[in-house]
Design a protein around this motif. Sequence first.
Motif, PDB file in Angstrom:
ATOM      1  N   TYR A  16       0.855  -1.188   0.000  1.00  0.00           N
ATOM      2  CA  TYR A  16       0.000   0.000   0.000  1.00  0.00           C
ATOM      3  C   TYR A  16       0.892   1.239   0.000  1.00  0.00           C
ATOM      4  O   TYR A  16       1.753   1.397   0.861  1.00  0.00           O
ATOM      5  N   THR A  17       0.687   2.115  -0.977  1.00  0.00           N
ATOM      6  CA  THR A  17       1.564   3.274  -1.155  1.00  0.00           C
ATOM      7  C   THR A  17       0.949   4.593  -0.700  1.00  0.00           C
ATOM      8  O   THR A  17       1.579   5.635  -0.848  1.00  0.00           O
ATOM      9  N   GLY A  18      -0.252   4.546  -0.160  1.00  0.00           N
ATOM     10  CA  GLY A  18      -0.932   5.770   0.254  1.00  0.00           C
ATOM     11  C   GLY A  18      -1.960   6.173  -0.790  1.00  0.00           C
ATOM     12  O   GLY A  18      -1.952   5.684  -1.913  1.00  0.00           O
ATOM     13  N   THR A  19      -2.872   7.050  -0.387  1.00  0.00           N
ATOM     14  CA  THR A  19      -3.963   7.429  -1.282  1.00  0.00           C
ATOM     15  C   THR A  19      -4.323   8.892  -1.125  1.00  0.00           C
ATOM     16  O   THR A  19      -3.892   9.550  -0.176  1.00  0.00           O
ATOM     17  N   THR A  20      -5.101   9.373  -2.067  1.00  0.00           N
ATOM     18  CA  THR A  20      -5.667  10.721  -2.001  1.00  0.00           C
ATOM     19  C   THR A  20      -7.185  10.590  -1.982  1.00  0.00           C
ATOM     20  O   THR A  20      -7.734   9.532  -2.319  1.00  0.00           O
ATOM     21  N   ASP A  21      -7.853  11.659  -1.634  1.00  0.00           N
ATOM     22  CA  ASP A  21      -9.317  11.634  -1.636  1.00  0.00           C
ATOM     23  C   ASP A  21      -9.859  11.320  -3.026  1.00  0.00           C
ATOM     24  O   ASP A  21     -10.832  10.579  -3.166  1.00  0.00           O
ATOM     25  N   ILE A  22      -9.237  11.860  -4.058  1.00  0.00           N
ATOM     26  CA  ILE A  22      -9.714  11.624  -5.427  1.00  0.00           C
ATOM     27  C   ILE A  22      -9.579  10.148  -5.801  1.00  0.00           C
ATOM     28  O   ILE A  22     -10.466   9.564  -6.440  1.00  0.00           O
ATOM     29  N   VAL A  24      -9.815   7.671  -3.878  1.00  0.00           N
ATOM     30  CA  VAL A  24     -10.848   6.929  -3.156  1.00  0.00           C
ATOM     31  C   VAL A  24     -12.208   7.135  -3.801  1.00  0.00           C
ATOM     32  O   VAL A  24     -12.938   6.173  -4.067  1.00  0.00           O
ATOM     33  N   THR A  25     -12.562   8.381  -4.070  1.00  0.00           N
ATOM     34  CA  THR A  25     -13.913   8.660  -4.560  1.00  0.00           C
ATOM     35  C   THR A  25     -14.108   8.244  -6.008  1.00  0.00           C
ATOM     36  O   THR A  25     -15.222   7.932  -6.409  1.00  0.00           O
ATOM     37  N   TYR A  26     -13.040   8.215  -6.812  1.00  0.00           N
ATOM     38  CA  TYR A  26     -13.164   7.784  -8.202  1.00  0.00           C
ATOM     39  C   TYR A  26     -13.596   6.324  -8.236  1.00  0.00           C
ATOM     40  O   TYR A  26     -12.930   5.457  -7.721  1.00  0.00           O
ATOM     41  N   GLY A  27     -14.729   6.070  -8.808  1.00  0.00           N
ATOM     42  CA  GLY A  27     -15.225   4.703  -8.928  1.00  0.00           C
ATOM     43  C   GLY A  27     -15.842   4.137  -7.670  1.00  0.00           C
ATOM     44  O   GLY A  27     -16.171   2.961  -7.618  1.00  0.00           O
ATOM     45  N   GLY A  28     -15.992   4.973  -6.643  1.00  0.00           N
ATOM     46  CA  GLY A  28     -16.641   4.504  -5.421  1.00  0.00           C
ATOM     47  C   GLY A  28     -15.820   3.510  -4.625  1.00  0.00           C
ATOM     48  O   GLY A  28     -16.369   2.614  -3.987  1.00  0.00           O
ATOM     49  N   HIS A  29     -14.514   3.640  -4.646  1.00  0.00           N
ATOM     50  CA  HIS A  29     -13.657   2.727  -3.901  1.00  0.00           C
ATOM     51  C   HIS A  29     -13.775   2.952  -2.404  1.00  0.00           C
ATOM     52  O   HIS A  29     -14.148   4.037  -1.953  1.00  0.00           O
ATOM     53  N   SER A  30     -13.414   1.937  -1.640  1.00  0.00           N
ATOM     54  CA  SER A  30     -13.335   2.067  -0.188  1.00  0.00           C
ATOM     55  C   SER A  30     -12.095   2.891   0.160  1.00  0.00           C
ATOM     56  O   SER A  30     -11.129   2.935  -0.602  1.00  0.00           O
ATOM     57  N   PRO A  32      -8.859   3.148   2.085  1.00  0.00           N
ATOM     58  CA  PRO A  32      -7.928   2.301   2.837  1.00  0.00           C
ATOM     59  C   PRO A  32      -7.464   2.943   4.139  1.00  0.00           C
ATOM     60  O   PRO A  32      -7.130   2.245   5.093  1.00  0.00           O
ATOM     61  N   ARG A  33      -7.480   4.268   4.210  1.00  0.00           N
ATOM     62  CA  ARG A  33      -7.081   4.964   5.444  1.00  0.00           C
ATOM     63  C   ARG A  33      -8.086   4.688   6.546  1.00  0.00           C
ATOM     64  O   ARG A  33      -7.706   4.453   7.697  1.00  0.00           O
ATOM     65  N   VAL A  34      -9.360   4.692   6.198  1.00  0.00           N
ATOM     66  CA  VAL A  34     -10.419   4.425   7.169  1.00  0.00           C
ATOM     67  C   VAL A  34     -10.412   2.950   7.574  1.00  0.00           C
ATOM     68  O   VAL A  34     -10.656   2.604   8.735  1.00  0.00           O
ATOM     69  N   ASP A  35     -10.100   2.078   6.625  1.00  0.00           N
ATOM     70  CA  ASP A  35     -10.114   0.635   6.887  1.00  0.00           C
ATOM     71  C   ASP A  35      -8.874   0.135   7.623  1.00  0.00           C
ATOM     72  O   ASP A  35      -8.779  -1.039   7.950  1.00  0.00           O
ATOM     73  N   GLY A  36      -7.910   1.030   7.865  1.00  0.00           N
ATOM     74  CA  GLY A  36      -6.761   0.662   8.687  1.00  0.00           C
ATOM     75  C   GLY A  36      -5.531   0.185   7.936  1.00  0.00           C
ATOM     76  O   GLY A  36      -4.591  -0.316   8.563  1.00  0.00           O
ATOM     77  N   LEU A  37      -5.499   0.316   6.608  1.00  0.00           N
ATOM     78  CA  LEU A  37      -4.286  -0.039   5.892  1.00  0.00           C
ATOM     79  C   LEU A  37      -3.194   0.962   6.251  1.00  0.00           C
ATOM     80  O   LEU A  37      -3.469   2.149   6.435  1.00  0.00           O
ATOM     81  N   VAL A  38      -1.972   0.469   6.346  1.00  0.00           N
ATOM     82  CA  VAL A  38      -0.840   1.300   6.751  1.00  0.00           C
ATOM     83  C   VAL A  38       0.084   1.466   5.552  1.00  0.00           C
ATOM     84  O   VAL A  38       0.502   0.477   4.930  1.00  0.00           O
TER      85      VAL A  38
END
Length: 80
Positions: A16-22, A24-30, A32-38
């Motif tokens: 997991y390399t980190g994510t941005t809000d965009i 996450v929201t693109y395509g309705g993805h979950s 990973p920050r909320v789900d606890g991925l590090v």
Amino acid sequence: MSVDIDKLEYGMQLRYTGTTDIQVTYGGHSDPRVDGLVEGNIYTLSDFSIGNWKTHIELEGFTGHYNSVVFDEVSEENDG
């Protein structure tokens, strides 16, 4: 660099390399920050779905479906 979706295989290791809000929201993805991925941790691919414009990644031990661009493939070459 993100995972090559043409090389996805069940059971492969992904970092997991980190994510941005965009991402996450693109395509309705979950989120990973909320789900606890590090960021930087390695996870096992349990399922995936490749669409025309988005790819969902599912991981062992997690119920979310994540954007493939937030992962890198773990190999001997890039894990050293």
